[in-house]
Design a protein around this motif. Structure first.
Motif, PDB file in Angstrom:
ATOM      1  N   GLN A   1       0.828  -1.204   0.000  1.00 57.52           N
ATOM      2  CA  GLN A   1       0.000   0.000   0.000  1.00 57.52           C
ATOM      3  C   GLN A   1       0.868   1.262   0.000  1.00 57.52           C
ATOM      4  N   TRP A   2       2.027   1.167   0.663  1.00 59.08           N
ATOM      5  CA  TRP A   2       2.937   2.313   0.757  1.00 59.08           C
ATOM      6  C   TRP A   2       4.071   2.247  -0.268  1.00 59.08           C
ATOM      7  N   LYS A   3       3.870   1.504  -1.343  1.00 57.28           N
ATOM      8  CA  LYS A   3       4.957   1.207  -2.274  1.00 57.28           C
ATOM      9  C   LYS A   3       5.584   2.435  -2.923  1.00 57.28           C
ATOM     10  N   LYS A   4       4.864   3.555  -2.975  1.00 61.17           N
ATOM     11  CA  LYS A   4       5.419   4.762  -3.596  1.00 61.17           C
ATOM     12  C   LYS A   4       6.157   5.645  -2.590  1.00 61.17           C
ATOM     13  N   SER A   5       6.125   5.265  -1.333  1.00 62.83           N
ATOM     14  CA  SER A   5       6.783   6.048  -0.286  1.00 62.83           C
ATOM     15  C   SER A   5       8.255   5.663  -0.167  1.00 62.83           C
ATOM     16  N   THR A   6       9.031   6.520   0.468  1.00 65.73           N
ATOM     17  CA  THR A   6      10.434   6.193   0.708  1.00 65.73           C
ATOM     18  C   THR A   6      10.537   5.263   1.912  1.00 65.73           C
ATOM     19  N   PRO A   7      11.612   4.496   2.024  1.00 64.79           N
ATOM     20  CA  PRO A   7      11.784   3.621   3.193  1.00 64.79           C
ATOM     21  C   PRO A   7      11.718   4.389   4.512  1.00 64.79           C
ATOM     22  N   ALA A   8      12.262   5.599   4.540  1.00 68.62           N
ATOM     23  CA  ALA A   8      12.229   6.389   5.774  1.00 68.62           C
ATOM     24  C   ALA A   8      10.796   6.733   6.163  1.00 68.62           C
ATOM     25  N   THR A   9       9.990   7.079   5.176  1.00 69.07           N
ATOM     26  CA  THR A   9       8.585   7.402   5.438  1.00 69.07           C
ATOM     27  C   THR A   9       7.820   6.168   5.919  1.00 69.07           C
TER      28      THR A   9
ATOM     29  N   ARG B   1       6.086   2.761  12.808  1.00 66.48           N
ATOM     30  CA  ARG B   1       6.151   3.134  14.224  1.00 66.48           C
ATOM     31  C   ARG B   1       4.752   3.294  14.816  1.00 66.48           C
ATOM     32  N   LYS B   2       3.829   3.761  13.989  1.00 68.03           N
ATOM     33  CA  LYS B   2       2.452   3.930  14.453  1.00 68.03           C
ATOM     34  C   LYS B   2       1.793   2.584  14.733  1.00 68.03           C
ATOM     35  N   HIS B   3       2.389   1.520  14.193  1.00 68.70           N
ATOM     36  CA  HIS B   3       1.892   0.169  14.437  1.00 68.70           C
ATOM     37  C   HIS B   3       2.741  -0.550  15.488  1.00 68.70           C
ATOM     38  N   GLY B   4       3.576   0.224  16.170  1.00 67.37           N
ATOM     39  CA  GLY B   4       4.389  -0.344  17.234  1.00 67.37           C
ATOM     40  C   GLY B   4       5.638  -1.062  16.760  1.00 67.37           C
ATOM     41  N   VAL B   5       6.040  -0.820  15.511  1.00 66.99           N
ATOM     42  CA  VAL B   5       7.206  -1.493  14.943  1.00 66.99           C
ATOM     43  C   VAL B   5       8.347  -0.496  14.761  1.00 66.99           C
TER      44      VAL B   5
END
Length: 225
Positions: free
Chosen positions: A115-123, A129-133
């Motif tokens: 779902q986040w495939k267009k985002s950068t790894p940092a993003t 982090r919002k999922h506790g990871v």
């Protein structure tokens, strides 16, 4: 590439542990397919890698003896040659992926990563982090590659930002490009690290040189005044 060419790398493999190889999903594939440089063959191998139980071990072991000055062939541990060269550049910066965690991320958060495939790894790391990871961007990058994302370090333009990619490199990535250049990393490898074309990095570097010359001229004029 011919099977004869591939044989040249076999002696190096004797220096690493072999038991995992018997479980590799690519065992049924021809070596010329595994180490091919054609897009069709690479996609075929990456498809096999998606369900491979020893993908992380394969990536760790094989990249351990891939030499910087040698050409890197085929798909290893689910990654393309340019992706493995990008990992090598991360290592120059002291950044190493946690492959075990990347495997867990792929299994548990694969749908989100896609779902986040267009985002950068940092993003994506911030989103996780919002999922506790808590995971490093380079670890997230490997997980994104494994789920089929490009995981470029420069995200697609959005909103009112009309800058070209080379202009974004010029404006936002000078520090890392110059650091890597100073550490002896080639411009081509820097481009693959960022996930852009070599010519785009070349254009940004030329812009920096022009900017520096203008700054030097202005500084000279101030001193003269």
């Amino acid at each position: 590439m011919t099977a004869t060419t591939r044989l040249l790398t076999r002696p190096a493999s004797r220096t690493i542990a072999k038991p995992w190889r018997a479980s590799a999903a690519c065992q049924s594939l021809d070596l010329d397919t595994v180490f091919s440089d054609t897009v069709a063959d690479q996609r075929k191998v990456q498809t096999a890698c998606q369900t491979c139980p020893v993908r992380a071990r394969c990536l760790s072991d094989i990249t351990a003896f891939e030499k910087p000055l040698h050409r890197v062939w085929g798909v290893v541990g689910g990654l393309l040659p340019q992706q493995r060269r990008a990992l090598r550049t991360h290592a120059v910066l002291g950044e190493y992926p946690d492959l075990r965690q990347a495997t867990v991320l792929t299994r548990r958060y694969g749908a989100l990563l896609k779902q986040w495939k267009k985002s950068t790894p940092a993003t994506v790391a911030e989103q996780l982090r919002k999922h506790g990871v808590i995971a490093s961007p380079v670890t997230v990058r490997v997980a994104m590659w494994w789920t089929g994302s490009k995981a470029n370090l420069i995200a697609p333009t959005a909103g009112d930002d009309t800058r070209l990619t080379w202009e974004r490199i010029r404006d936002e990535h000078r520090q890392v490009v110059e650091e890597l250049t100073g550490l002896g990393v080639s411009r081509q490898n820097i481009a693959q690290f960022l996930g852009v074309w070599d010519g785009q990095v070349k254009s940004a570097m030329a812009a920096w040189r022009r900017q520096d010359r203008k700054t030097a001229v202005k500084a000279g004029e101030v001193r003269a005044a």
